[in-house]
Design an enzyme around this catalytic site. Structure first.
Site, PDB file in Angstrom:
ATOM      1  CD  GLU A   1      10.143  13.215  18.395  1.00 13.60           C
ATOM      2  OE1 GLU A   1       9.721  14.356  18.608  1.00 13.60           O
ATOM      3  OE2 GLU A   1       9.467  12.355  17.819  1.00 13.60           O
TER       4      GLU A   1
ATOM      5  CG  HIS B   1      22.951  33.969  -2.113  1.00 14.28           C
ATOM      6  ND1 HIS B   1      23.512  34.948  -2.896  1.00 14.28           N
ATOM      7  CD2 HIS B   1      22.964  32.840  -2.861  1.00 14.28           C
ATOM      8  CE1 HIS B   1      23.839  34.433  -4.073  1.00 14.28           C
ATOM      9  NE2 HIS B   1      23.510  33.151  -4.076  1.00 14.28           N
TER      10      HIS B   1
ATOM     11  CE  LYS C   1       3.702  16.061  23.710  1.00 14.05           C
ATOM     12  NZ  LYS C   1       3.542  14.660  23.398  1.00 14.05           N
TER      13      LYS C   1
END
Ligand code: PA5
Length: 425
Positions: A277, A298, A413
């Site tokens: 960010e 794995h 948003k």
């Protein structure tokens, strides 16, 4: 703490950054860089509000004595640091008398409904954390939690069980907290969410969980003292920041944070937010990824070893775990493990680290940085948090990026509010 940088980095490269490091260090120390109104975290380990810290400790003790559960309600920088520290220090199966649950970090109806069902009839307190006070994930969760709490204990008792961490003066949560008379703590105006773990945002829930927050601050104080100078020969924090910049500019666009402790995987999440960010702007910056070994050896291990050579690793290796366990003898030895009989799992985990480091660097050609920590306690973690925040400011400024804003986050948003029918969108 010891930092060993990958073999693409040498002293000449580090020294070639000296001028820039000196310039940026001054920007951080004097608060003269872009986004400087959010530089409060840099001196916070010494400038923190002493009166508030005392109150946090007292209130946390009250929470420990009077409640069984603390629900911490927040998202992003108002969530990740506390969760990272809590899991790293108390483990994933903590038997502490206070259970800490996180909510407010998702819209998931499954998650939210499950937590709400779990809380029914239980004795819980809430710490709602939001600087803006308007973050939708957090606000919806808090509305639900508040309603449940009030329905269980009544409005008056609920008021005494709600602790709000928010801006000192403004925002919807501040207004509500003042009206209801909740205990409040401040997220200072000059500190952004992802740089706030050492403020009340992290410290109150951690103190409630029995963590030594004074020691955390002491660790951060030590780091501040060590890392505020511009000497690239000695300053571990800036050596790491320069290494990140160099790798990014030399065709390694991904940094993978690696830990060998599942209980540290949330530290990787915190790091991903801090760097992602802060730096991911203007179509630039390293992509912060993470893996927990040996589990992910794995799964992603194959790609790391042999796939597109785009990443370097930064491994946090804790040398002495808090707990250990010995591998027992088995009479029949059908699993063939008796050669490890009596050995500690810490020993096996370290050999997995050594073997993987050799495989990734020598055979795979993957550059690997290693941060060695003797142990992980509250003080070390405070030190580590500060180390990374300061490194983040340095490496963002080296890229000519303002580390302290997040304009890109607003785009989703706006769309979401429009789709939800919010007024003005
Ligand atoms: O780092 C940041 O600034 C963000 O991640 C915020 O912490 C996050 O969006 C939550 O914001 P608020 O504390 O205003 O609810």
């Amino acid at each position: 703490m010891k930092l060993v940088l990958n073999d693409k980095i040498n002293e000449d490269i580090l020294s070639s950054y000296q001028k820039d490091v000196t310039r940026v260090n001054e920007m951080i120390n004097k608060g003269t860089g872009p986004g400087n109104d959010y530089i409060g975290w840099a001196d916070w380990p010494v400038n923190y509000d002493k009166e508030e810290l005392a109150r946090i400790k007292k209130d946390a003790q009250y929470v420990r004595e009077h409640f069984d559960i603390l629900v911490v309600c927040g998202i992003g920088g108002s969530y990740l640091g506390a969760r990272a520290a809590l899991e790293a220090l108390n483990g994933l199966k903590s038997d502490d008398k206070l259970e800490v649950i996180f909510m407010g970090q998702t819209f998931s109806p499954n998650y939210v409904a499950q937590v709400m069902d779990y809380l029914k009839g239980k004795n819980f307190a809430i710490n709602v954390i939001s600087k803006s006070g308007t973050t939708t994930e957090t606000s919806i969760s808090f509305r639900l939690l508040k309603e449940l709490l009030e329905s269980q204990v009544g409005k008056e008792a609920a008021r005494k069980a709600i602790y709000a961490t928010t801006d000192k003066e403004k925002g919807a949560l501040k207004t509500l907290a003042t009206k209801e008379g909740y205990a409040t703590y401040v997220l200072p105006a000059n500190i952004g969410g992802r740089f706030s773990v050492l403020t009340a945002v992290g410290l109150f829930p951690l103190a409630c969980a029995g963590i030594d927050i004074q020691a955390m601050l002491e660790g951060a104080q030590e780091a501040r003292k060590e890392f505020s100078n511009d000497n690239i020969k000695e300053n571990m924090c800036y050596r790491y920041a320069v290494c990140r910049d160099y790798m990014y500019r030399h065709s390694y666009p991904v940094e993978m944070y690696v830990t060998y402790e599942p209980q540290m995987s949330q530290i990787s999440e915190w790091l991903k937010q801090l760097f992602g960010e802060s730096e991911g702007k203007e179509k630039k910056a390293l992509f912060p990824a993470s893996a927990t070994f040996s589990t992910d050896l794995h799964s992603l291990g194959q790609y790391i070893q042999d796939g597109t050579p785009l990443l370097f690793e930064t491994i946090i290796n804790v040398l002495s775990p808090k707990q250990d366990i010995k591998i027992p003898h088995d009479e029949e030895d059908l699993d063939g493990l008796n050669y490890l009989e009596g050995k500690d799992l810490a020993f096996v985990n370290q050999k997995a680290f050594e073997g993987t480091l050799k495989a990734h660097t020598e055979d795979g050609g993957v550059p690997c940085n290693v941060i060695y920590l003797d142990k992980l306690d509250a003080k070390t973690l405070g030190y580590l948090f500060y180390f990374f925040m300061r490194a983040c400011a340095m490496s963002a400024y080296l890229l000519d990026i303002n580390p302290f804003n997040q304009p890109g986050v607003e785009v989703y948003k706006k769309n979401m509010f429009h789709l939800l029918g919010k007024k003005g969108y």
